[in-house]
Design an enzyme around this catalytic site. Structure first.
Site, PDB file in Angstrom:
ATOM      1  N   SER A  55     -22.641   5.962 -28.822  1.00 19.33           N
ATOM      2  CA  SER A  55     -23.496   5.363 -27.981  1.00 19.33           C
ATOM      3  C   SER A  55     -23.026   6.074 -26.590  1.00 19.33           C
ATOM      4  O   SER A  55     -22.046   6.246 -26.490  1.00 19.33           O
ATOM      5  CB  SER A  55     -23.040   3.918 -27.979  1.00 19.33           C
ATOM      6  OG  SER A  55     -23.740   3.116 -26.858  1.00 19.33           O
ATOM      7  N   TYR A  58     -17.491  -3.505 -26.890  1.00 21.43           N
ATOM      8  CA  TYR A  58     -18.473  -2.450 -27.553  1.00 21.43           C
ATOM      9  C   TYR A  58     -18.129  -1.080 -27.039  1.00 21.43           C
ATOM     10  O   TYR A  58     -17.943  -0.037 -27.751  1.00 21.43           O
ATOM     11  CB  TYR A  58     -19.896  -2.932 -27.155  1.00 21.43           C
ATOM     12  CG  TYR A  58     -20.814  -1.983 -27.981  1.00 21.43           C
ATOM     13  CD1 TYR A  58     -21.068  -1.862 -29.303  1.00 21.43           C
ATOM     14  CD2 TYR A  58     -21.717  -1.154 -27.098  1.00 21.43           C
ATOM     15  CE1 TYR A  58     -22.265  -1.048 -29.755  1.00 21.43           C
ATOM     16  CE2 TYR A  58     -22.465  -0.130 -27.465  1.00 21.43           C
ATOM     17  CZ  TYR A  58     -22.720  -0.125 -28.890  1.00 21.43           C
ATOM     18  OH  TYR A  58     -23.828   0.761 -29.408  1.00 21.43           O
TER      19      TYR A  58
END
Length: 181
Positions: free
Chosen positions: A79, A92
């Site tokens: 990501s 995250y």
């Protein structure tokens, strides 16, 4: 993917059925939005267990087969959160920074054995990711996010480059998403 024995069993069954393994795409991921200080510790643990430990588990199971076959590809779908810190996404981001670093380290370890390692780092993707954990189906932002198919297209692009070329990192965002940060 966070259960090593299940991962090993799936990889072995795949190798047995298909006679080898040429490609691993580690794409499992979970997340939640919110400030780290108030994030349920079990949720933070799950994010790391799936996103980072899961990636390590599938890589550990697949690497011997990729090498034994004379080379192949190991792709992690990380990501942009693994390239820059984002507010409300500390756990995250930690898991995705770990994925990117892990993939870069594997590139050093496996390149001479013919295994290309690539980290694909999309921005927001319109999926069920984090639904009910900071994301809702009616969020207008979902309409302008990258689609899962677009991410798959980039994975396929990386996999289909000539064997003598390796693409180590790809950062991608929809035109509607700013890249500052």
């Amino acid at each position: 993917v966070s259960d090593r024995s299940q991962v090993e069993a799936v990889v072995e069954a795949t190798v047995t059925e298909h006679g080898g393994l040429d490609v691993l795409v580690a794409n499992a991921g979970v997340g939640a939005y919110g400030e780290f200080a108030t994030l349920d510790p079990d949720t933070a643990d799950e994010i790391v267990a799936v996103n980072l430990t899961g990636t390590m588990n599938v890589a550990r199971a697949a690497i011997p087969h990729l090498v034994a076959g004379g080379g192949g590809d190991l792709v992690t779908v990380a990501s942009v959160a693994g390239l820059r810190g984002l507010p409300g996404e500390a756990a995250y981001c930690a898991s995705k920074f770990g994925q990117v670093g892990f993939t870069r380290a594997l590139d050093h370890e496996l390149r001479d054995q013919g295994v290309r390692c690539t980290a694909i780092c999309p921005g927001g993707v319109a999926t069920d990711f984090a639904m009910g954990a900071g994301r809702t189906p009616d969020m207008p932002e979902l309409q302008t996010m990258t689609s899962a198919q677009e991410v798959a297209d980039v994975v396929l692009f990386a996999l289909t480059r000539p064997r003598g070329l390796r693409i180590m990192d790809v950062a991608m965002r929809p035109m509607s998403e700013p890249s500052a940060g």
